[in-house]
Design a protein around this motif. Structure first.
Motif, short mmCIF file in Angstrom:
data_model
loop_
_atom_site.label_atom_id
_atom_site.label_comp_id
_atom_site.label_asym_id
_atom_site.label_seq_id
_atom_site.Cartn_x
_atom_site.Cartn_y
_atom_site.Cartn_z
N ALA B 246 20.19 5.67 -19.21
CA ALA B 246 20.05 6.93 -18.77
C ALA B 246 19.45 7.96 -17.80
CB ALA B 246 20.07 7.91 -19.78
N HIS B 247 17.71 7.04 -17.79
CA HIS B 247 16.91 7.45 -16.43
C HIS B 247 17.35 6.73 -15.07
CE1 HIS B 247 13.81 9.19 -14.33
NE2 HIS B 247 13.25 10.02 -14.89
N TRP B 303 13.21 16.82 -22.78
CA TRP B 303 13.74 14.91 -22.93
C TRP B 303 15.51 15.94 -23.88
CZ3 TRP B 303 12.24 10.55 -23.00
CH2 TRP B 303 10.62 10.74 -23.05
N HIS B 304 16.45 14.80 -23.79
CA HIS B 304 17.88 15.02 -24.83
C HIS B 304 17.95 13.51 -25.17
CE1 HIS B 304 18.30 18.02 -22.29
NE2 HIS B 304 18.32 17.85 -20.90
N SER B 305 18.27 13.45 -26.34
CA SER B 305 18.63 12.67 -27.28
C SER B 305 20.16 11.62 -26.66
CB SER B 305 18.40 12.85 -28.68
OG SER B 305 16.89 13.04 -28.99
N LEU B 306 20.23 11.11 -26.91
CA LEU B 306 21.59 10.09 -26.51
C LEU B 306 21.77 9.34 -27.95
CD1 LEU B 306 20.66 8.66 -22.95
CD2 LEU B 306 22.39 10.58 -23.77
N SER B 307 21.34 9.11 -28.41
CA SER B 307 21.43 8.68 -30.43
C SER B 307 19.79 8.68 -30.42
CB SER B 307 21.74 6.87 -29.56
OG SER B 307 20.38 6.31 -29.52
N ALA B 308 20.61 8.03 -31.97
CA ALA B 308 18.99 8.45 -32.72
C ALA B 308 17.92 8.13 -32.47
CB ALA B 308 19.02 7.77 -34.36
N THR B 309 17.68 6.67 -31.26
CA THR B 309 17.13 6.34 -31.10
C THR B 309 16.84 6.24 -29.43
OG1 THR B 309 18.29 4.46 -31.42
CG2 THR B 309 16.81 4.12 -32.94
N HIS B 310 17.45 6.87 -28.76
CA HIS B 310 17.74 6.76 -27.52
C HIS B 310 17.53 8.01 -26.59
CE1 HIS B 310 19.85 5.01 -23.47
NE2 HIS B 310 18.72 5.37 -23.15
N LYS B 311 16.60 8.25 -26.20
CA LYS B 311 15.92 9.26 -25.41
C LYS B 311 15.81 9.28 -24.00
CE LYS B 311 11.52 10.40 -27.31
NZ LYS B 311 10.71 11.81 -27.62
N VAL B 312 15.99 10.66 -23.10
CA VAL B 312 15.38 10.39 -21.88
C VAL B 312 15.36 12.31 -21.60
CG1 VAL B 312 18.02 11.02 -20.92
CG2 VAL B 312 16.30 9.82 -19.70
N CYS B 314 15.68 13.48 -17.86
CA CYS B 314 16.29 14.02 -16.89
C CYS B 314 17.13 14.46 -17.18
CB CYS B 314 16.91 12.00 -16.98
SG CYS B 314 17.79 12.67 -14.93
N ARG B 315 17.25 15.88 -16.35
CA ARG B 315 18.28 17.73 -15.99
C ARG B 315 19.71 16.37 -15.96
NH1 ARG B 315 19.48 20.22 -12.85
NH2 ARG B 315 19.86 22.54 -14.10
N GLU B 316 20.47 15.48 -15.44
CA GLU B 316 21.43 14.10 -15.16
C GLU B 316 21.73 14.23 -17.01
OE1 GLU B 316 22.89 11.46 -12.11
OE2 GLU B 316 22.66 10.54 -14.33
N ALA B 317 21.05 14.05 -17.29
CA ALA B 317 21.41 14.19 -18.89
C ALA B 317 22.06 15.35 -19.99
CB ALA B 317 20.77 12.60 -19.63
#
Lengths: 327, 322
Positions: B246-247, B303-312, B314-317
């Protein structure tokens, strides 16, 4: 590979190089290592040629023979049509301008007390007819070529003020400033970050494209060799086991050792998800025949009765050869 | 489940002649037993500083500004030197890049490991220590007859395996491996990485693997964290990082990797490496990002969470509707 040895940039003919270890005074037997064992190699001009093998395979020894940092124990090394053994003193020095080398570690190969301008202009002092202004122009032009831009801002920097990638660019500039016809690069990225390595490879491609210099690229990584090289020779324990155009060596590897080198690459992102060949034994064999195949002890495919003799290179496709009884 | 090792909000500064820099800036992650986390990033991203901070071996000009490193319920940053000394090797051990050159040249390799065991576990009898070393050598794939050999009689890969044996000697809970295979050839690297994977499964150890090479972390680790300019910018499972990075920096690292595939040309990470003395406003990566917008230059990303285990980070997310 098409072999017209008169035209080839570099020719190794029956080259053997021995290293002797241990003192004859202290031990009964002196150990001799055959760093290169009757190697024949023809490198055509204007290409990038990859010499691929693991540590101790003899690939660096081959490079050192090509620039005559060493002499062969037997056989001949010819570069640009000249037998390197016949060159001495002034003639050797003059000839060497045409053959340049870049090394593994830019942290060690640059003098920390010399500025960039001093490092890159030093080889030009061999050109007595050049004026100071001409030398400066040549240095600036070469720094621009290697991507140190704008070049004037780098002239008075010292190696410690540069990143690893920039240092290797300075080392390449020093090698290219005399417009050599042969450039030998011995693992030029092994000390650099993986993300910087690509920059250096791209630079080498650009330089080769512009100057048509013959490049010998020494590496243990077949993926890097595939990216850069027109031809690849795989070397192990002083012998060439497979040689051919990059595409056919990578896509249809014949020798179990080449296959093991491919298996050893980190899997992700590669075409093959799993180990494809499984040709290398975890535990080396002990019943090693004398004068047998050099890869016998680690080869999972080997059979004693067949592989106890030494295989020679034989055709495995167009311009593609491998030294294995099992193909 | 309580994690084996937790790094919380860690900030480490270095005082340099050119001023103070934050080599590690508010980094947090957790390591579980029997799992491995790969920290990947370019030189100067702060990944090695995290390793040395966990071991309590920071350089004299370094200072922990904020945060905690919690191991088995204790904050290592508050522990005294003696406690840390006992923890090192015994509970948390390390494999460094140059470690293979750190073996004592005038002592047989086996004896050096026996000595390491006896220093940290004086109650272990000599014969038991010798037996343990012989077992470890088998585990890492060195023939037992090489126990009596000196380091110069070993190849580079074998020395590195001896170092792994030494790191395992006191049955540690955590191993920090900092560039364990850099400068080794691909065949040796493959063997060492396989050895690490096997030992992790067998001994239920948590491994923190630090590398500039994302393919090395992808080979070994369950989880990958990407560091840029002192910050952790993305963390997720190996599959998440490799298949849905994601980054933009993670994507650039993956694109820079040379593969055997002929239908994909590797692309270098654009722009110069981050200068910790002159960090830009807003997102630290915006100058090298392929798609920055005006806000990336002004606003610090969160920080933005994409799943329970995945975070990034980045503003794009965020703008992608998360």
């Amino acid at each position: 590979m098409e072999t017209d040895s008169r035209k080839d940039a570099i020719v190794l003919a029956g080259v053997t190089r021995l290293y002797r270890s241990g003192s004859r005074l202290l031990t009964a037997r002196q150990k001799t290592i055959r760093a290169l064992d009757e190697v024949d190699l023809n490198i055509p001009p204007g290409c990038i040629f990859g010499l691929v093998g693991e540590s101790g395979s003899g690939k660096t020894t081959a490079a050192r023979l090509m620039v005559r940092l060493e002499k062969p124990d037997s056989g001949t090394v010819s570069v640009l049509g000249r037998d390197m053994a016949g060159l001495h003193g002034k003639h050797l020095r003059r000839f060497r301008r045409k053959i340049q080398m870049i090394f593994q570690d830019p942290y060690q190969s640059l003098n920390p007390y010399q500025s960039v301008i001093s490092i890159v202009s030093e080889p030009l002092s061999l050109r007595r007819q050049m004026t100071k202004d001409q030398r400066l122009d040549k240095v600036l032009e070469t720094l621009a070529l290697v991507g140190l831009d704008p070049p004037s801002t780098y002239l008075h920097r010292y190696p410690h003020q540069l990143s690893g990638g920039q240092r290797q660019r300075v080392a390449i500039a020093r090698a290219m400033v005399l417009d050599p016809q042969v450039l030998i690069a011995d693992e030029p990225t092994s000390m650099l970050d993986a993300s910087i390595a690509v920059q250096i490879y791209r630079l080498m491609l650009k330089i080769q494209h512009r100057s048509k210099v013959t490049m010998v690229f020494i590496t243990h990584n077949l993926a890097a060799a595939n990216y850069l090289c027109d031809h690849i020779a795989v070397i192990y324990r002083g012998r060439i086991l497979e040689i051919g155009p990059s595409g056919s060596v990578i896509n249809s590897p014949c020798h179990p050792y080449t296959q093991a080198l491919l298996d050893a690459l980190p899997r992700f992102g590669h075409i093959w998800k799993e180990r494809r060949f499984d040709t290398m034994l975890d535990e080396p064999r002990s019943d090693i025949p004398q004068n047998g195949c050099v890869f016998y002890s680690r080869c999972s495919k080997a059979e004693y009765s067949t592989c106890r003799r030494q295989p020679v290179l034989k055709s495995a496709g167009r311009d593609h050869k491998a030294a294995c009884f099992l193909i | 489940m309580q994690s084996l090792l937790e790094v919380k909000d860690l900030t480490v500064s270095y005082t340099t002649p050119a001023g103070k820099i934050l080599a590690v800036d508010r980094v947090s992650f957790q390591l579980e037993a029997g799992r491995s986390l790969g920290l990947v990033g370019e030189s100067g991203s702060g990944k090695s500083t995290i390793g040395t901070a966990i071991l309590g071996l920071l350089a004299d000009n370094a200072r922990v500004e904020t945060g905690a490193i919690v191991f088995e319920g204790h904050n290592l940053l508050e522990a005294d030197q003696e406690t840390l000394r006992r923890l090192r090797w015994k509970k948390i051990s390390m494999i460094f890049q140059a470690a293979m050159n750190a073996l004592n040249p005038i002592m047989p390799v086996g004896d050096q490991i026996v000595e390491a065991i006896r220093v940290h576990e004086p109650e272990v009898p000599l014969t038991a220590a010798r037996q343990r070393v012989a077992d470890l050598f088998r585990q890492v794939g060195i023939p037992a007859r090489r126990l009596r050999d000196y380091p110069h009689q070993y190849s580079g890969g074998m020395r590195q395996r001896a170092i792994i044996a030494m790191a395992l000697a006191c049955n540690p809970r955590v191993i920090i491996a900092d560039e364990p295979t850099t400068a080794l050839d691909v065949i040796v690297q493959d063997r060492i990485l396989k050895t690490i994977i096997r030992l992790q499964d067998r001994f239920d150890i948590g491994i923190l693997l630090i590398s500039h090479d994302i393919s090395v972390t992808a080979e070994v680790c369950h989880q990958i964290g990407v560091m840029y300019a002192g910050q952790l910018v993305e963390i997720g499972t190996k599959e998440e990082i490799l298949t849905t990075p994601a980054h933009p920096y993670t994507r650039a690292l993956l694109e820079a990797h040379i593969t055997l595939s002929n239908d994909r040309q590797p692309a270098p990470v654009p722009g110069p490496a981050a200068d910790l003395h002159r960090l830009p406003e807003g997102c630290r990566f915006h100058g090298r990002c392929r798609r920055p917008d005006a806000n990336c230059r002004r606003q610090t990303p969160s920080w933005h969470s994409l799943s329970a285990t995945h975070k990034v980070l980045c503003r794009e997310a965020e703008s992608n509707g998360n």
